[in-house]
Write an enzyme that holds these catalytic residues in place. Structure first.
Site: not given
Length: 324
Positions: A237, A266, A285
């Site tokens: 994270r 994000e 990601h």
């Protein structure tokens, strides 16, 4: 049974059908949901599934029919667990679906930082090999993992798999975990404190969940403990890391490089300091996103809902609050 998926596009952009959920009820899938649309879209649903769409206490208070929350991920920090628990709503995640995908991605990042394969490919295609006086050349040092120390923060399924791969590469492993576990049956391996991992490891990889207690725990102090030739990897994270401190450490040459698949906000904001940090690889990601992993996630999300409907919720992450 009305089932609403609030942000389903990344799980199924067209190659991963919703059949495991469609077998269980009336399913409505929204590709993405803005904050202001959460309540109107989920108001009549008994079951809501989310990946990154936040379900705050305020939002949950406006969903009177809600009985179950499924998180389409392993991390569950997008849901207010206490608020859900006080309502008697189980929150269930999907652990382990991307263990192999993420562990593989960690080493893809490490190997790119150690070999700069794409840079060398570009050099060859620019004619530098054809013009070379020698039969080979390299633009950067070529670094071997054998004998190096892998430092792992968080030793759940993914951290354990990364450790196994590190061992296969001939690396020593130092792991830091809050939950005591048996020592693996390979060596050299040992448990260590966070400080010891940052001081001794040649590569540090984060595999811990984000909690209220560890936000930005990777700070200037910890980074200052790293070897100047060390690498930092984050596929967990983004908010585990003080990004300004990491960018400053890279700019000052206090570590050799970093690779991050996650950032604090994000999609990444244009002013994120890591965008201009030297020696920093950023990817959007995607460590979890192999088709195999997404198929695993879809099946398990369906299995979680099926278990709830049978009166036996599985993978409940707010059981402490439910018990109260």
């Amino acid at each position: 049974m009305k089932i609403v998926v609030l942000d389903g596009h990344t799980l199924n952009p067209g190659d991963n059908p919703w059949v495991p959920l469609e077998e269980l009820g009336d399913v409505t899938v929204y590709p993405r949901t803005a904050t202001e649309d959460i309540v109107p879209r989920a108001q009549d649903a008994e079951i809501v599934l989310v990946n990154k769409t936040p379900l705050t206490a305020e939002t949950l208070s406006q969903l009177p029919n809600l009985r179950y929350i499924g998180v389409l991920a392993t991390g569950f920090d997008v849901v207010d667990l206490e608020a859900a628990g006080r309502r008697g709503i189980p929150v269930c995640n999907v652990p382990g679906y991307a263990t192999n995908a993420v562990a593989q991605y960690v080493f893809a990042m490490i190997l790119e930082l150690d070999h700069h394969i794409r840079d060398h490919d570009a050099s060859v295609k620019a004619g530098l090999w054809a013009a070379s006086e020698d039969w080979c050349f390299w633009n950067t040092p070529q670094i071997e993992l054998t004998g190096q120390t892998m430092g792992i923060i968080g030793f759940g399924a993914i951290g354990s798999r990364v450790s196994e791969l590190a061992h296969a590469f001939g690396m020593k492993v130092l792991a830091c975990t809050r939950t005591p576990k048996p020592v693996p049956d390979y060596a050299p391996f040992s448990y260590a404190s966070i400080e010891e991992v940052f001081e001794q490891a040649d590569v540090i990889s984060l595999h811990c969940p984000l909690t209220a207690d560890n936000e930005r725990f990777v700070n200037a102090d910890l980074l200052s403990r790293m070897k100047p030739e060390a690498l930092f990897i984050n596929t967990a994270r983004g908010r585990l890391v003080d990004e300004h401190a990491l960018a400053a450490a890279l700019a000052a040459g206090k570590l050799r490089g970093a690779a991050l698949d996650v950032v604090s906000a994000e999609p990444i904001s244009s002013d994120n300091p890591l965008l201009s940090a030297p020696g920093c690889i950023l990817t959007p990601h995607i460590a979890w996103a192999s088709l195999t992993a997404r198929q695993n996630l879809m099946r398990q999300a369906g299995a979680n809902v099926r278990a709830y409907l049978a009166g036996r919720p599985a993978n409940v992450v707010n059981d402490t609050w439910l018990a109260r």
